[in-house]
Motif scaffolding. Structure first.
Motif, mmCIF file in Angstrom:
data_model
loop_
_atom_site.group_PDB
_atom_site.id
_atom_site.type_symbol
_atom_site.label_atom_id
_atom_site.label_comp_id
_atom_site.label_asym_id
_atom_site.label_seq_id
_atom_site.Cartn_x
_atom_site.Cartn_y
_atom_site.Cartn_z
ATOM 1 N N GLU A 90 0.810 -0.902 0.221
ATOM 2 C CA GLU A 90 0.189 0.083 0.044
ATOM 3 C C GLU A 90 1.188 1.056 0.130
ATOM 4 O OE1 GLU A 90 -3.091 0.355 3.281
ATOM 5 O OE2 GLU A 90 -3.674 -1.736 2.566
ATOM 6 N N THR A 107 0.805 4.621 -3.346
ATOM 7 C CA THR A 107 0.770 5.205 -2.446
ATOM 8 C C THR A 107 1.851 6.536 -3.139
ATOM 9 O OG1 THR A 107 -1.387 5.145 -0.448
ATOM 10 C CG2 THR A 107 0.331 7.112 -1.149
ATOM 11 N N PHE A 165 -11.767 13.079 0.755
ATOM 12 C CA PHE A 165 -11.307 12.512 1.640
ATOM 13 C C PHE A 165 -10.352 11.559 1.061
ATOM 14 C CE2 PHE A 165 -12.991 7.837 0.369
ATOM 15 C CZ PHE A 165 -14.023 8.508 -0.839
ATOM 16 N N ASP A 166 -9.975 10.418 2.371
ATOM 17 C CA ASP A 166 -8.294 9.570 1.918
ATOM 18 C C ASP A 166 -9.673 8.798 1.277
ATOM 19 O OD1 ASP A 166 -5.930 8.109 1.782
ATOM 20 O OD2 ASP A 166 -5.216 9.809 1.860
ATOM 21 N N TYR A 167 -8.873 7.971 -0.173
ATOM 22 C CA TYR A 167 -9.406 6.781 -0.220
ATOM 23 C C TYR A 167 -9.114 4.929 0.508
ATOM 24 C CZ TYR A 167 -12.798 7.243 -3.471
ATOM 25 O OH TYR A 167 -13.925 7.410 -4.788
ATOM 26 N N ARG A 168 -6.842 5.504 0.993
ATOM 27 C CA ARG A 168 -6.666 5.184 1.160
ATOM 28 C C ARG A 168 -7.214 5.181 2.597
ATOM 29 N NH1 ARG A 168 -1.135 8.172 1.440
ATOM 30 N NH2 ARG A 168 -2.860 9.483 1.558
ATOM 31 N N ILE A 221 -10.123 3.658 3.483
ATOM 32 C CA ILE A 221 -11.390 2.376 3.000
ATOM 33 C C ILE A 221 -10.082 1.415 2.720
ATOM 34 C CG2 ILE A 221 -12.920 1.970 1.568
ATOM 35 C CD1 ILE A 221 -13.260 4.702 0.972
ATOM 36 N N ALA A 222 -10.875 -0.408 3.219
ATOM 37 C CA ALA A 222 -10.626 -1.502 3.917
ATOM 38 C C ALA A 222 -10.313 -1.489 1.865
ATOM 39 C CB ALA A 222 -11.730 -2.255 3.773
ATOM 40 N N HIS A 223 -9.954 -2.456 1.392
ATOM 41 C CA HIS A 223 -9.573 -2.947 -0.116
ATOM 42 C C HIS A 223 -8.944 -1.796 -1.259
ATOM 43 C CE1 HIS A 223 -10.214 -7.345 1.386
ATOM 44 N NE2 HIS A 223 -11.636 -6.420 1.934
ATOM 45 N N ASN A 224 -8.840 -0.675 -0.951
ATOM 46 C CA ASN A 224 -8.977 0.582 -1.595
ATOM 47 C C ASN A 224 -7.203 0.003 -2.309
ATOM 48 O OD1 ASN A 224 -11.106 0.552 -2.941
ATOM 49 N ND2 ASN A 224 -11.700 1.787 -1.368
ATOM 50 N N ILE A 225 -6.318 -0.710 -2.404
ATOM 51 C CA ILE A 225 -4.691 -0.208 -2.964
ATOM 52 C C ILE A 225 -5.729 -1.089 -4.160
ATOM 53 C CG2 ILE A 225 -3.632 0.163 -1.358
ATOM 54 C CD1 ILE A 225 -2.228 -2.484 -2.265
ATOM 55 N N ASN A 255 -10.994 -1.283 -8.345
ATOM 56 C CA ASN A 255 -9.497 -0.718 -7.713
ATOM 57 C C ASN A 255 -8.990 -2.109 -8.083
ATOM 58 O OD1 ASN A 255 -10.294 1.572 -7.368
ATOM 59 N ND2 ASN A 255 -9.673 2.072 -5.007
ATOM 60 N N PRO A 301 -5.468 0.880 -8.432
ATOM 61 C CA PRO A 301 -6.028 1.443 -8.035
ATOM 62 C C PRO A 301 -5.966 3.129 -9.128
ATOM 63 C CG PRO A 301 -3.982 1.078 -7.001
ATOM 64 C CD PRO A 301 -4.081 0.170 -8.305
ATOM 65 N N ARG A 344 -5.068 8.862 -4.567
ATOM 66 C CA ARG A 344 -6.060 8.214 -3.904
ATOM 67 C C ARG A 344 -6.946 9.470 -2.712
ATOM 68 N NH1 ARG A 344 -4.580 3.838 -4.368
ATOM 69 N NH2 ARG A 344 -3.394 3.122 -2.430
ATOM 70 N N GLY A 369 -10.680 11.173 -2.423
ATOM 71 C CA GLY A 369 -11.719 10.756 -2.629
ATOM 72 C C GLY A 369 -12.729 12.138 -3.259
#
Lengths: 248, 248, 248, 248
Positions: free
Chosen positions: C85, C89, C239-242, C244-248, D110, D115, D118, D120
């Motif tokens: 992850e 990023t 917001f920061d997608y990181r 959220i689970a499973h988002n890489i 993703n 993905p 990053r 949102g």
């Protein structure tokens, strides 16, 4: 001692300057003049115009010393076919090209890249154009904010029917409700091509720092590589397509 | 009652048939003949050739009833510019085109798509060509194995300097050591274009089931959509680019 | 005085070196060793390996000083998800990545780029691979001949089901009859990614001048740009997608 | 007698329906309900939701009878990894997927596509969105005007950092000044993926005829092909990448 600067040829049709008095109010030295003024420190710049001589400023001698060509055209479309063929071959051999504004949708561009729309829609009301960077990794966007505004711009709308670009870099939002793919690239043989649409001869677009940064980045990106010649292999027959009619 | 079959026009230069006696040994009815034979059940087929009449078989009347055009050319490049302009406009308005073999690298293709290589290398030794499917999801590969062989083929090598395709579908491996992007597509306006390179007029390529399947899939994929006309918006000025010289 | 060289981190799984004795016969200093030897003059190089420490050589401290990451992996796939992850990023923020050989088809690549084939076919017989340049204008091909040979290579066949590359640069011809897209690029956010497939730990691929030129060009091409941060506009929620689970 | 209709599975997270009362005011049967209502005549439709059973409506039995999957997700991201792996493999084997609205930017998308941003960012003010067709030749635009409006839409801005699409079909103009690539496609193995961004659970987007036409076209475009299995060749070793950790 020779400079190792990229050798840039700025070509301007120089016709808006004659037909539309406002052009010289905005750009007293012509469009080639303003381009030269912000590019001459970074690159080894020459300027050429349509009315300069009977090669339209595009003699072999000049092109032999050109790495990247900036092309501004709008109204004239009678460039001799032999000249266009010569330019196309130069691009395939590595010369970079930047098509500015309407130049991206007219003769040389259409012959080099394939034709775009049959429909020439535009709106000339000096409306706001906001450019959005779509490809943040592309060298042409180096130092450029993710979006920026051109206060007065001529609007070209989608669908523009351009050949699908290799890299889509900018999409423009127009105040009147349209969008446009406004910065994009192609390869043609060993040559790189960058099309950058914002502009108009009677709006002060080329004074804007972001626009200047994009064009400078474009020149660097378009510069030719050092490439060994193509090697033929056993049993191959070779001929030159340029000997065949209708093949540019 | 009208058929709802796709209306396919098979156009053949019909020149190899005259210059190379082996062509008629392999294809007694000409290349247009073999194409018609395996396409006529699935599509509403018409055939046209260069020597047919003074429009070269490409009258407005014929084109008005054409959804998809298959184009086989090799030696002749003197197709009148007005005819090529007319064809380009038809493609932008939705007519599909399949360029077979060398047709993908010559006049009409170069004007519609932008020019490809300045270098016309080939090897004509009847060597093995193995086609590999690169895009398993594309409709043109429906029912086609992931790789298949053409026992005798003419070799065109990379780098071919074609405009970057929208979809790359097949890559060919040649016995002599080369590779080639050998099946690929483009869009031009509302029209779809498929280039399919394997072939040669004196090798029996077009009798092969996999080749026939690919061409049939290509015709279906190329068929025009039903599209409402483009709507102009407030303040727009519109003109027709075709009124400008050098703009195909 | 600080160097302005590109800061390159060479990461090697360093596992072939332990399992296959031939690896150290060919590359006595490991694969990271040979890469370092030809890259250290042009770039500010650091080397990291899986077994180096509990961050596997990929601490924040190290990554904070990395412009471009070369990634060689083959056998290990248990890299902690948090590390992957973090790497993803970093790429979106501009760090370049070069995936060498099988690294282009495994864990980090699959998570960053989207998965490729579910089928891991290969042939390891030291056969001849001939690489063909498809994109002669791309900086990664600067100074590289239009085709060149790797005398002994591991073969990966198409269809490989990779995400369609942004730039296809090399296609390989294999002696055994297959082809492979073997050099290609992607963008991910502000980061550039180059996948270069030829190689195998027990063949002397990385001693070859053309291969070294391509990798050096790749490092230069992958280097990050100077980009202003993204500016939010009126009414936007961020917001920061990181998170959220499973988002890489 | 078996129907030869495309077998469509509409999957809805069904969470907006519980958290935001306005959703059920606009869509009394939920988002899956409105989708089913306009798709059920053309396709063999099944509906599944997160809360339906312990497979979340995605059992092997159900997927074995699915040609195309429509995926609407927004808030939940805890879909079990094994389920996501199963879905990814189904796509590589040919199952089509349409990601609607935020579903195109979250977990399953993703992992399948790589993905996207990053960051949102969004704006939820019910502003006007105008969609422009960029690719007039794509079957997804069949019967769709070159531009049309969604009166109230949620805004997602560029730069969105999505993996470069294979086909860019729509670009949206937003009243507040942003643009968005809002309709685009990918291939993944033998599977086709269409992302279509307009929407929001509390705006009546899915009642709009143009939106319904696009989604219907998308289902047809996404349907799997009939493909012979991949054939291994001499000397190849084969393994299944799914046996390796971290490889979706």
């Amino acid at each position: 001692m020779m400079s190792d600067k990229i050798r840039l040829l700025i070509w301007n049709e120089n016709e808006d300057e004659k037909r539309f008095p406002d052009t010289l109010k905005i750009y007293p030295g012509g469009i080639h003049g303003v381009l030269e003024s912000f590019l001459k420190d970074d690159f080894a710049v020459k300027v050429a115009t349509w009315d300069q001589d009977d090669t339209h400023g595009l003699s072999d001698e000049v092109l032999d010393h050109t790495d990247v060509l900036i092309w501004y055209s709008h109204l004239r479309n009678e460039i001799p076919k032999a000249t266009l063929e010569k330019l196309v071959t130069r691009v395939f051999d590595g010369m970079g090209v930047i098509f500015l504004h309407s130049g991206a949708l007219l003769s040389f561009a259409n012959i080099l890249l394939g034709p775009s729309s049959r429909r020439g829609a535009y709106r000339e009301q000096g409306e706001l154009e906001r450019l959005w960077v779509i490809n943040r990794a592309h060298p042409i966007t180096d130092g450029v904010p993710d979006h920026f505004e051109v206060q007065q711009s001529e609007m070209y709308p989608e669908p523009r029917d351009i050949p699908t670009p290799d890299d889509l870099i900018f999409i423009s939002w127009f105040e009147g409700g349209e969008v446009l793919r406004s910065g994009y690239t192609y390869i043609r043989g060993a040559g790189k091509v960058f099309c950058f649409l914002p502009g108009h001869s009677t709006f002060p677009v080329y004074y804007q720092p972001e626009i200047q940064t994009v064009i400078k980045n474009g020149v660097r990106w378009c510069a030719p590589l050092k490439k060994p010649p193509i090697q033929s292999r056993s049993g191959e027959v070779d001929f030159d397509y340029r000997t065949i009619a209708h093949n540019i």
